[in-house]
Design an enzyme around this catalytic site. Sequence first.
Site, PDB file in Angstrom:
ATOM      1  N   LYS A  61     -25.081  75.545 -46.559  1.00 50.88           N
ATOM      2  CA  LYS A  61     -23.995  76.430 -46.113  1.00 50.88           C
ATOM      3  C   LYS A  61     -22.706  76.263 -46.935  1.00 50.88           C
ATOM      4  O   LYS A  61     -22.015  77.238 -47.213  1.00 50.88           O
ATOM      5  CB  LYS A  61     -23.687  76.204 -44.630  1.00 50.88           C
ATOM      6  CG  LYS A  61     -24.792  76.695 -43.692  1.00 50.88           C
ATOM      7  CD  LYS A  61     -24.378  76.503 -42.236  1.00 50.88           C
ATOM      8  CE  LYS A  61     -25.495  76.852 -41.277  1.00 50.88           C
ATOM      9  NZ  LYS A  61     -25.088  76.756 -39.873  1.00 50.88           N
TER      10      LYS A  61
ATOM     11  N   ASP B 105     -21.605  81.714 -37.104  1.00 47.54           N
ATOM     12  CA  ASP B 105     -21.710  80.725 -36.019  1.00 47.54           C
ATOM     13  C   ASP B 105     -20.544  80.878 -35.048  1.00 47.54           C
ATOM     14  O   ASP B 105     -20.670  80.605 -33.851  1.00 47.54           O
ATOM     15  CB  ASP B 105     -21.709  79.296 -36.581  1.00 47.54           C
ATOM     16  CG  ASP B 105     -23.024  78.960 -37.276  1.00 47.54           C
ATOM     17  OD1 ASP B 105     -24.050  79.580 -36.928  1.00 47.54           O
ATOM     18  OD2 ASP B 105     -23.016  78.086 -38.163  1.00 47.54           O
TER      19      ASP B 105
END
Length: 293
Positions: A71, A107
């Site tokens: 990420k 997220d």
Amino acid sequence: MSNPSTEPKACIIGYPAKHSRSPMVHGFWLNEYGIAGQYDIAEVAPNDLARFISNLSNHGYVGANVTVPHKEAAFHLVDKLTATAQALGAVNTLWFENGELWGDNTDVEGFLSNLDAGAPGWDDRTDKAMVLGAGGAARAIIYGLLSRNIKSILIVNRTQTRAQDLAEYFGRSFPDQTITTASWDDMPAYLPSCDLLVNTTSLGMQGQPALTINLAALPPAALVTDAVYVPLVTPILAAAQARGLKTIGGLGMLLHQAVPGFAHWFGRKPQVNEALQAIIEADILSACQEGSK
Ligand code: ATR
């Protein structure tokens, strides 16, 4: 007959990635909406990430999810970043727009939408939130809480310097909100004024030690949520339920974070409905039963 070469396809890039439930989630929606598309697993080693992402569209992908451990690295490999991705220094969703590769971190939306769905108005009722953990998940969740104007956030982490770094980092961008830190030992003193308790550590995950906190001091209206979703009801959620507190499991965060990616790649905003939830819950339950054999 459909022509696979013209169907939009996306993938999840991770290392490992085989365990991911994202193909099941996107596969459910493709089927539900009758969209001819594909969602693959791409196991890409760290050394190959830059090459894989620069060739994403050559491989036929309209975008991708990015998971552990890529990420942060992927953050540096895109052309454009959303404000959220910029603030977090990590991306989990990629898509092309006018030939440029965009990166977002969904997220945050996953966490917020999960709470919105499970406890509408929670943010109006939350003055003080306690976040356990200071890793990548905590970063996204703290940013989400700050974006909803939660007045005071306490970060509790085993390694206190990590918590302090996060508090300092976000403190610069949100000077009107309070972000403080505490040690695990001092944490119980803060429970009586805690409106929202969030676990972002890996404690309580299948195969990890349980998260055991005496929740007796939490106010009766406190909301308890966990980013861990295997098992579906983690020890801390079970303890909160036993005390009669409202709880929200982490599975909804996984499902809701997938929504923006699907919309970008396949052109339709999907719904997180009970049927999807039931399919993924069944898969997790069977994995837990396998794991306990
Ligand atoms: P993620 O990106 O999923 O948040 P991470 O960055 O590895 O993962 O963070 C894991 C979190 O769980 C950290 O807050 C970690 O605490 P440290 O920063 O002290 O490592 C926490 N954690 C993991 N195992 C733990 C344990 N046994 N006891 C307490 N905290 C633990």
